[in-house]
Every structure is written in C-alpha cells, then in structure tokens.
Design an enzyme around this catalytic site. Structure first.
Site, PDB file in Angstrom:
ATOM      1  N   GLY A   1     -22.082 -34.855  16.688  1.00  0.00           N
ATOM      2  CA  GLY A   1     -22.015 -34.358  18.057  1.00  0.00           C
ATOM      3  C   GLY A   1     -21.180 -33.109  18.220  1.00  0.00           C
ATOM      4  O   GLY A   1     -20.827 -32.447  17.253  1.00  0.00           O
TER       5      GLY A   1
ATOM      6  N   GLY B   1     -25.729 -24.283  14.916  1.00  0.00           N
ATOM      7  CA  GLY B   1     -26.043 -24.771  13.567  1.00  0.00           C
ATOM      8  C   GLY B   1     -26.816 -26.083  13.638  1.00  0.00           C
ATOM      9  O   GLY B   1     -27.863 -26.254  12.998  1.00  0.00           O
ATOM     10  N   HIS B   2     -26.324 -27.013  14.454  1.00  0.00           N
ATOM     11  CA  HIS B   2     -27.023 -28.288  14.625  1.00  0.00           C
ATOM     12  C   HIS B   2     -28.430 -28.061  15.202  1.00  0.00           C
ATOM     13  O   HIS B   2     -29.394 -28.685  14.773  1.00  0.00           O
ATOM     14  CB  HIS B   2     -26.266 -29.183  15.616  1.00  0.00           C
ATOM     15  CG  HIS B   2     -24.914 -29.632  15.154  1.00  0.00           C
ATOM     16  ND1 HIS B   2     -23.761 -29.259  15.784  1.00  0.00           N
ATOM     17  CD2 HIS B   2     -24.532 -30.441  14.139  1.00  0.00           C
ATOM     18  CE1 HIS B   2     -22.719 -29.821  15.195  1.00  0.00           C
ATOM     19  NE2 HIS B   2     -23.153 -30.545  14.177  1.00  0.00           N
TER      20      HIS B   2
ATOM     21  N   SER C   1     -18.145 -27.784  14.632  1.00  0.00           N
ATOM     22  CA  SER C   1     -17.605 -28.407  15.849  1.00  0.00           C
ATOM     23  C   SER C   1     -16.103 -28.214  15.897  1.00  0.00           C
ATOM     24  O   SER C   1     -15.507 -28.078  16.962  1.00  0.00           O
ATOM     25  CB  SER C   1     -17.931 -29.898  15.859  1.00  0.00           C
ATOM     26  OG  SER C   1     -19.314 -30.092  15.700  1.00  0.00           O
TER      27      SER C   1
HETATM   28  P1  AMP Z   1     -21.590 -32.642  11.651  1.00  0.00           P
HETATM   29  O1  AMP Z   1     -21.883 -32.893  13.087  1.00  0.00           O
HETATM   30  O2  AMP Z   1     -20.496 -31.664  11.426  1.00  0.00           O
HETATM   31  O3  AMP Z   1     -21.466 -33.907  10.848  1.00  0.00           O
HETATM   32  O4  AMP Z   1     -22.878 -31.911  11.083  1.00  0.00           O
HETATM   33  C1  AMP Z   1     -24.150 -32.486  11.190  1.00  0.00           C
HETATM   34  C2  AMP Z   1     -25.100 -31.743  10.306  1.00  0.00           C
HETATM   35  O5  AMP Z   1     -25.154 -30.381  10.714  1.00  0.00           O
HETATM   36  C3  AMP Z   1     -24.662 -31.744   8.840  1.00  0.00           C
HETATM   37  O6  AMP Z   1     -25.809 -31.894   8.004  1.00  0.00           O
HETATM   38  C4  AMP Z   1     -24.026 -30.397   8.687  1.00  0.00           C
HETATM   39  O7  AMP Z   1     -24.086 -29.900   7.353  1.00  0.00           O
HETATM   40  C5  AMP Z   1     -24.876 -29.557   9.607  1.00  0.00           C
HETATM   41  N1  AMP Z   1     -24.162 -28.365  10.033  1.00  0.00           N
HETATM   42  C6  AMP Z   1     -22.960 -28.293  10.662  1.00  0.00           C
HETATM   43  N2  AMP Z   1     -22.596 -27.007  10.854  1.00  0.00           N
HETATM   44  C7  AMP Z   1     -23.592 -26.251  10.332  1.00  0.00           C
HETATM   45  C8  AMP Z   1     -23.815 -24.843  10.217  1.00  0.00           C
HETATM   46  N3  AMP Z   1     -22.937 -23.957  10.661  1.00  0.00           N
HETATM   47  N4  AMP Z   1     -24.949 -24.436   9.630  1.00  0.00           N
HETATM   48  C9  AMP Z   1     -25.860 -25.329   9.153  1.00  0.00           C
HETATM   49  N5  AMP Z   1     -25.702 -26.652   9.227  1.00  0.00           N
HETATM   50  C10 AMP Z   1     -24.596 -27.119   9.813  1.00  0.00           C
END
Ligand code: AMP
Length: 289
Positions: free
Chosen positions: A31, A36-37, A186
């Site tokens: 969340g 990116g997400h 995040s």
């Molecule tokens: P998180 O919410 O941080 O657990 O991220 C969820 C998914 O989004 C994971 O697969 C992360 O690798 C991906 N993710 C987070 N930030 C980025 C970004 N800047 N670029 C690409 N993927 C991202």
C-alpha cells in the site's frame, strides 16, 4: 472493483473467475501506492484477463526494531488510485485474518536470503516468502508481477516458485524513478526536502559505478571505495551495503561483468528516524533480447 478482506472470500472469487475462463494476475503490495505500483498494475493488465492487487503491510517481514509502525498507510487514497486502473479485485486482509491464532508455518528460501538485505534483516525474507506463498494460495493467480526495485526479493521468489513447483509465472518489472533518478518508494513519504537530497546518493552512486565501469574500472573493490566516498559525501547517510553481486546467485562479484548488479541499501535521516532505502541496477549496459 471488489474489495475483499477474507481469504476464503478471495479464494471463492478467484475460483468463480477461473470457472468462467478468466486468468488472474496478482500484484502484491504493502500500500501507500505510488507510480511504481501503478506501473505494475498496468503491466499486469497486459498479462491476464483480470488484475488482483493485494494490500497488506505484512508484520512478519519486519524485524522488532524496524519501521512497521511508521510504515505509511492511506487505505482510501490507495483504493481511489486502484479504481483508476484496470484492477478487478483488491485483497486487503487484516493481520488476524492472515495469521489467526495457532498459525505456525514458515516458508523459507535458505541460501539466497542470507545475502544483502538478509544480513541486516534476518527475518525479513522468510516473512516475505511465507506471505507470498499464502497470497498465491488465496488469489490463485496464473501470473504475478514484482518490481525489480526489490531485486533480492524477486530472485528469492523466482527460487521459491521453481523449488516448490508453484504454478505461477513470475514477471519482473523495471524500477520506476522520479525525474531526478530517485527510485519511487512508499518510504520516500518519510523524507523532508533535505533528507530527499541525501536519498539521491543511491541513484547517483549507481550512475557513478556505470561511468567508472564504462571507463574500464572493473575491480569491484576499487569501485566500492569510490561509492562509499560518494555516498558518505551526502549528509546523514549510513551505508548498510553497497555490493556487487551476480544477478541470480547474489554471490559477490570480484570483477564487473554483464551479470553484475550493484545493490545498495542506505540509511538516510528521515522526518522521524532513519529511513532505509534500496536501489540496484546492472553495472554494464544490457544487451537487448
Ligand atoms: P511494496 O509495496 O513496497 O511492498 O512494493 C510492492 C511491489 O511494488 C513490489 O514488487 C515492489 O518491488 C514494487 N515496487 C515498489 N517500488 C517500485 C518502483 N519504484 N519501481 C518498480 N516497482 C516497484
């Protein structure tokens, strides 16, 4: 867009969709969504009939002194963002629903989880592989998309799926960056403008390594000295690691070659305590195909 809390309801949704012939692509997240997400959601929409996002700040992947309590959250904002994407369902359970009383199973990838982040975050990856295994069993996707930003996580999940014959295709998605090069995260929400300037130490270190390698400096020991000096020139930074590793085994590389990834984890001062940021990339330009 359906918002589902209970694992059994999510499974029922997934089974009903499968019966109607639809394929599901899962995008797991914690969340506080950013571009990116959302880029992962768009990628997922091109891979299957339906996108299911999950939103769960998984307590078991945070160590006792880590930022679980400070992890940014805004459920309503996240739902508004996901509604603008082609997301059919969001699985957003509570910790109690994921880890009910009596829960005692752990899924662990051994060797790969000992490198890089595994050194300073010893429980992190078993938390990740346990929750991802659960998400696969709950959302029943054909495909799942993970960001290359979490480079070690992606390598570990590929290993998990291969080792356990999990019938989910894993797709890695490139890092999405701010205009100035900062990898979106995040956790960037916990930085003020001064901290944010220090956060650029990671992406600029990556650029420095690439420039040096392009000029023929292939010794990772020599490069590491330059990178350390570079990162520490930004106020308030502390390096967790700056390591040159093989893209699959994550073993340290002595000399840069086309498989070498520079992986970085740096603490920077944040609004309320230190923020741990990560970044990574291949050192040499990638050959297409
Ligand atoms: P998180 O919410 O941080 O657990 O991220 C969820 C998914 O989004 C994971 O697969 C992360 O690798 C991906 N993710 C987070 N930030 C980025 C970004 N800047 N670029 C690409 N993927 C991202």
């Amino acid at each position: 867009m359906e918002i589902i809390q209970k694992p059994e309801e999510m499974q029922a949704w997934a089974r009903a969709k499968a019966r109607s012939g639809a394929t599901i692509c899962l995008v797991p997240t914690m969340g506080f969504l950013h571009e990116g997400h959302l880029s992962l959601m768009r990628r997922a929409a091109g891979l299957c009939d339906l996108v299911a996002a999950s939103l769960f700040v998984n307590p078991t992947q945070f160590g006792p002194n880590e930022d679980l309590d400070r992890y940014p959250r805004d459920f309503e904002r996240d739902m508004a963002l996901l509604r603008q994407e082609k997301v059919a369902a969001v699985f957003a359970p509570t910790p109690d629903l994921m880890y009910p009383q009596g829960f005692q199973t752990e899924v662990r990838v051994k060797e790969l989880a000992t490198h890089l982040c595994g050194k300073s975050r010893p429980v992190h990856f078993s938390g990740v592989t346990t929750v991802v295994s659960k998400l696969f069993n709950i959302v029943l996707p054909e495909v799942a998309v993970f960001g290359e930003k979490d480079f070690q996580q992606l390598a570990i999940i590929r290993r998990l799926v291969a080792d356990m014959n999990i019938p989910v295709r894993i797709v890695g998605h490139p890092i999405v960056r701010e205009a100035d090069g900062l990898a979106m995260s995040s956790r960037n929400a916990n930085l003020n403008p001064t901290n944010r300037a220090a956060a650029l130490s990671l992406s600029t270190a990556l650029q420095l390594a690439r420039t040096q390698a392009a000029q023929g400096q292939m010794s990772t020991a020599e490069l590491a000295v330059l990178l350390e000096r570079h990162i520490h020139s930004f106020a308030g930074t502390a390096i967790d690691y700056a390591s040159f590793v093989d893209c699959e085994t994550l073993e340290p590389a002595e000399m840069v070659d086309e498989r070498t990834v520079l992986a970085l984890a740096v603490f920077v001062e944040g609004k309320a305590g230190k923020v741990r940021l990560i970044d990574n990339g291949y050192v040499l330009p990638r050959q297409e195909g």
